[in-house]
Scaffold this active site. Structure first.
Site, PDB file in Angstrom:
ATOM      1  CG  HIS A  50       1.611  -6.586   4.439  1.00 33.86           C
ATOM      2  ND1 HIS A  50       1.542  -5.495   3.609  1.00 33.86           N
ATOM      3  CD2 HIS A  50       0.626  -7.425   4.031  1.00 33.86           C
ATOM      4  CE1 HIS A  50       0.556  -5.663   2.741  1.00 33.86           C
ATOM      5  NE2 HIS A  50      -0.016  -6.825   2.965  1.00 33.86           N
TER       6      HIS A  50
HETATM    7  P1  TYD Z   1      -0.565  -0.652   2.285  1.00 36.69           P
HETATM    8  O1  TYD Z   1      -0.894  -1.845   3.137  1.00 36.69           O
HETATM    9  O2  TYD Z   1       0.596   0.191   2.698  1.00 36.69           O
HETATM   10  O3  TYD Z   1      -0.357  -1.105   0.775  1.00 36.69           O
HETATM   11  P2  TYD Z   1       0.689  -2.176   0.158  1.00 36.69           P
HETATM   12  O4  TYD Z   1       0.438  -3.480   0.836  1.00 36.69           O
HETATM   13  O5  TYD Z   1       0.366  -2.233  -1.298  1.00 36.69           O
HETATM   14  O6  TYD Z   1       2.089  -1.706   0.371  1.00 36.69           O
HETATM   15  O7  TYD Z   1      -1.881   0.233   2.157  1.00 36.69           O
HETATM   16  C1  TYD Z   1      -1.853   1.577   1.789  1.00 36.69           C
HETATM   17  C2  TYD Z   1      -2.878   2.349   2.608  1.00 36.69           C
HETATM   18  O8  TYD Z   1      -4.200   1.955   2.256  1.00 36.69           O
HETATM   19  C3  TYD Z   1      -2.725   2.123   4.094  1.00 36.69           C
HETATM   20  O9  TYD Z   1      -2.958   3.366   4.728  1.00 36.69           O
HETATM   21  C4  TYD Z   1      -3.834   1.170   4.440  1.00 36.69           C
HETATM   22  C5  TYD Z   1      -4.891   1.513   3.421  1.00 36.69           C
HETATM   23  N1  TYD Z   1      -5.775   0.393   3.035  1.00 36.69           N
HETATM   24  C6  TYD Z   1      -7.130   0.461   3.320  1.00 36.69           C
HETATM   25  O10 TYD Z   1      -7.621   1.419   3.934  1.00 36.69           O
HETATM   26  N2  TYD Z   1      -7.935  -0.555   2.914  1.00 36.69           N
HETATM   27  C7  TYD Z   1      -7.442  -1.630   2.242  1.00 36.69           C
HETATM   28  O11 TYD Z   1      -8.210  -2.537   1.872  1.00 36.69           O
HETATM   29  C8  TYD Z   1      -6.031  -1.682   1.952  1.00 36.69           C
HETATM   30  C9  TYD Z   1      -5.434  -2.860   1.223  1.00 36.69           C
HETATM   31  C10 TYD Z   1      -5.233  -0.651   2.361  1.00 36.69           C
END
Ligand code: TYD
Length: 133
Positions: A50
């Site tokens: 992303h």
């Molecule tokens: P995600 O964006 O999929 O992680 P990555 O970028 O490492 O692939 O995030 C995983 C889950 O955690 C998703 O459900 C969103 C949640 N999340 C939060 O609630 N707060 C945060 O600060 C972050 C970074 C993620």
């Protein structure tokens, strides 16, 4: 110009071990509103995929290592994050992917704002459209 901007943090080490202090608006160029960390990802895991519209982040591999791909829609560069005293800046509108996690990797991320799903661009074609505007 390279997409990779690494910040080197001063190691305040002595014979008891090392200490790194990171201060908002001083050591790093933004106020910190959120800290999160990723751990327990195995080597075959790929994360991220992303970009953010406005969020600024700095990622530090405080234990172990992983690689981060940075992509501004024109070029892609990879950085190995294997040092607890080096941070990699993730600017807005930079697509990023993390992979090659060692089992012991703890990836600490300092973020300029609270979690906000509406700041994410999770579709690569949308990302390319936004950076070409
Ligand atoms: P995600 O964006 O999929 O992680 P990555 O970028 O490492 O692939 O995030 C995983 C889950 O955690 C998703 O459900 C969103 C949640 N999340 C939060 O609630 N707060 C945060 O600060 C972050 C970074 C993620």
């Amino acid at each position: 110009m390279s997409l990779i901007r690494e910040l080197e943090f001063k190691e305040l080490g002595d014979d008891r071990g090392n200490l790194v202090a990171i201060e908002a608006n001083k050591t790093i160029p933004f106020p910190i509103k959120r800290v999160y960390y990723i751990y327990g990802s195995s080597p075959e895991v790929e994360r991220g995929f992303h970009a953010h519209k406005t969020l600024q982040q700095i990622a530090v591999s405080v234990a172990g290592s992983c690689t981060m791909l940075l992509d501004d829609g024109h070029k892609k560069e990879e950085v190995l994050m294997d040092s607890p005293n080096k941070g990699t800046l993730i600017e807005p509108l930079v697509w990023h992917e993390m992979r090659d996690f060692t089992e012991d990797c703890v990836l600490l991320v300092l973020a300029s704002d609270h979690y906000d799903e509406s700041d994410y661009i999770r579709d690569y074609d949308d990302f390319l459209k936004q950076v070409s505007q």
